[in-house]
Enzyme design. Structure first.
Site, PDB file in Angstrom:
ATOM      1  N   ASP A 172       0.656  -0.824  -0.015  1.00  0.00           N
ATOM      2  CA  ASP A 172       0.444  -0.627  -0.174  1.00  0.00           C
ATOM      3  C   ASP A 172       0.645   1.338  -0.297  1.00  0.00           C
ATOM      4  OD1 ASP A 172      -2.631   1.879   0.784  1.00  0.00           O
ATOM      5  OD2 ASP A 172      -2.928  -0.142   1.041  1.00  0.00           O
ATOM      6  N   HIS A 206      -4.780   6.260   2.778  1.00  0.00           N
ATOM      7  CA  HIS A 206      -4.626   5.305   2.310  1.00  0.00           C
ATOM      8  C   HIS A 206      -3.814   3.725   3.308  1.00  0.00           C
ATOM      9  CE1 HIS A 206      -5.929   1.364  -0.447  1.00  0.00           C
ATOM     10  NE2 HIS A 206      -6.904   2.228  -0.078  1.00  0.00           N
ATOM     11  N   SER A 508     -11.221  -1.677  -1.335  1.00  0.00           N
ATOM     12  CA  SER A 508     -10.136  -1.531  -0.250  1.00  0.00           C
ATOM     13  C   SER A 508     -10.226  -1.382   1.495  1.00  0.00           C
ATOM     14  CB  SER A 508      -8.932  -0.248  -0.339  1.00  0.00           C
ATOM     15  OG  SER A 508      -8.409   0.173  -1.860  1.00  0.00           O
TER      16      SER A 508
END
Length: 576
Positions: A172, A206, A508
């Site tokens: 990520d 994120h 996600s």
């Protein structure tokens, strides 16, 4: 015996699911001007260099690429592949070489969140612990787990004691090593792709959000993850590319790094619609080596396959909302295997970049409820652009609007509005309700979910004209019904910017829930194989949507307790 029979059925179904899918044809390589370079995957024949050492093979393959003028990005030794930047003329030259087996476009891969993930990381900001020392106490008032933790049966007592040894890798945008909720003992990592920073300095929120869903500590602060205080090893494979242009080769290289670090499970909250036979070969090999890869199925609200999730060797994860209904954006295909909570998920973000909300009506506090700030966003030509919610506070009596388009009589009040029109891929109609309140003189808006979708809904507010100037939040239908009994009472609504946590939505977010469940089950039964853990998760998933496996939710919602109990009873090997 019944449970074991169920597992055999699930394993058989998984086999059918895997074998029924054929790859979409990779994009044809088009002839382009000589100066128009593109990213390609060049795969060489296994026996292209007989009786040579690894270094000799590497050097000779590099010479072949360099002779054409190509620029090498990555070596992927496990699949005899090199990622290269080439013109179409250079591609034609390589095609003619006897040792080249296959040439494909190196596909784009994208993060699979439908919510903007805040401003991009400011270089070196998080290397300064003073950011966290100066964090306001108000940001840490109460630990509030996201609804997803209970939904997947995680939490005490299951994770109070978990054996050591299982390693989870997260590919990520990085990890916030200074975040108080992410102070894990066994975390390490490296950077992959175009390197512009460190794996522990996330370029956006994120990465911290995904890792927080799995690993946020039970420390009475902020939030708590699926594994809580369990002693897992976490390897962070960070792609710190500020442009966020991620290629398949970047992810495969990171996956190789995960394998070298001893990862049992790899979480990939990313993907896109283009497939690659070379990429499919790579994940099949990694699966054979004993690595369980779990990936986001995509947020394209369609029946298209997204990759790498849709390869047979990868577990494809769909998203559900808090009412355990399929999220409107989630893919629905015959490759969906499991579901995870993916709508309005609260987790960790970079210091001070998050949004939170609080609500009081009369003497009733709603701090224990999920009160989700609606983030005002814009679309650009590529994706959602920035979140520019309104922070602030609003006071007034609670007023129930006659409809989402009629808030007449709301002047000086807080509007309570039932959601009448649902979101879809490119439309977030809550702005109409908020503007109805604002135009009537309302001071703040609370949107509650409809009968059709009673769970928490998306966190976005699409304001194409930048007209909104009142604060707005979203709650589920159950909370909305409770608020309706308090109409006319004095109400305090606040939206805070500067939190260390935020609500985001997407496959996600669903993916790390499934990864966390897999890690818990595997930690109790480390002698099991990746294939057996995969089968156990599918055999014990909570059936949703329609009876049996379906294209929207797969075998159902991953369940930690049920998976552990199943393995306690049946043990491994399961596949025999």
């Amino acid at each position: 015996m019944k449970a074991l029979t169920s597992s055999i059925f699930i394993i058989f179904s998984l086999t059918l699911l895997a074998s029924s899918h054929t790859l979409s044809k990779p994009d044809e390589i088009q002839h382009t001007p000589s100066n128009d370079k593109k990213n390609y995957l060049i795969q060489f024949s296994d026996n292209s260099f007989i009786s040579k050492t690894e270094n000799q093979i590497k050097e000779e393959r590099e010479e072949i690429i360099q002779a054409t003028g190509g620029k090498i990005r990555h070596h992927l030794y496990n699949i005899n592949t090199i990622a290269v930047l080439l013109t179409s003329e250079q591609v034609q030259k390589l095609k003619a070489h006897s040792t080249v087996k296959r040439i494909e476009i190196d596909p784009i891969r994208e993060l699979q969140t439908v919510s903007p993930t805040n401003k991009k990381y400011k270089k070196n900001a998080h290397s300064k612990k003073s950011i966290w020392k100066n964090t306001k106490k108000s940001r840490w008032i109460k630990q509030k787990p996201s609804w997803g933790v209970n939904a997947v049966q995680a939490g005490a007592p299951l994770t109070k004691w978990v054996p050591n040894g299982i390693t989870v890798c997260v590919i990520d945008t990085g990890y916030d090593i200074d975040h108080p909720d992410l102070q894990l003992n066994n975390v390490y990592g490296d950077t992959y792709g175009p390197i512009e920073g460190n794996w522990y300095e996330p370029i956006d929120s994120h990465g911290p959000h995904v890792t927080g869903i799995m690993f946020a500590l039970d420390n009475n602060l902020g939030t708590v993850g699926v594994t809580q205080n369990a002693a897992f090893n976490l390897y962070v494979a960070g792609f710190v590319n500020k442009s966020l242009e991620i290629r398949s080769s970047d992810i495969m290289k990171a996956h190789e790094g995960c394998a070298e670090a001893g990862a049992n499970i790899v979480n990939m909250s990313l993907g896109f619609l283009e497939s690659s036979e070379i990429e499919a070969d790579f994940y099949a090999q990694q699966y054979k080596k004993g690595i369980l890869t779990i990936a986001a199925s995509g947020n394209f609200q369609s029946s298209q396959y997204a990759y790498p999730a849709s390869y047979p060797s990868v577990v494809a994860v769909a998203a559900v909302d808090s009412h355990l209904e399929p999220a409107y954006f989630s893919q629905y295909t015959d490759q969906i295997e499991l579901s995870g909570p993916g709508m309005a998920i609260r987790s960790t973000v970079n210091a001070g970049e998050g949004w939170d909300a609080s609500l009081y009506v009369g003497r009733t506090s709603f701090l224990d409820n999920e009160v989700v700030p609606l983030k005002r966003v814009m679309f650009n030509e590529f994706n959602l652009f920035d979140n520019i919610s309104f922070p602030g506070a609003a006071y007034g009596k609670l007023f129930h609007c006659p409809s989402s388009l009629d808030c007449s009589g709301a002047a000086g009040k807080i509007c309570l509005i039932e959601r009448e029109f649902e979101e879809n891929f490119l439309d977030y109609p809550e702005i109409n309700a908020v503007m109805s309140c604002q135009d009537a003189g309302g001071r703040g808006a609370i949107i509650y979910s409809s009968k059709t979708r009673p769970g928490l809904q998306d966190t976005n507010l699409l304001d194409t004209t930048f007209s909104q100037n009142i604060i707005a939040v979203s709650v589920d239908r159950e909370t909305g019904k409770k608020l309706k009994t308090l109409i006319g009472q004095k109400t305090y609504l606040r939206v805070n910017h500067g939190s260390n946590h935020e609500y985001l939505s997407g496959t996600s977010m669903a993916t790390p829930y499934v990864t966390g469940v897999a890690a818990i089950a595997w930690s109790y039964h480390p002698h099991c194989t990746a294939q057996e853990i995969r089968a156990a998760l599918s055999a014990t998933a909570l059936d949703l949507h329609t009876p049996g496996r379906d294209d929207s939710t797969g075998f159902g919602l991953a369940q930690a307790n049920a998976a552990v109990d199943f393995l306690n009873k049946n043990g491994c090997p399961l596949l025999n």
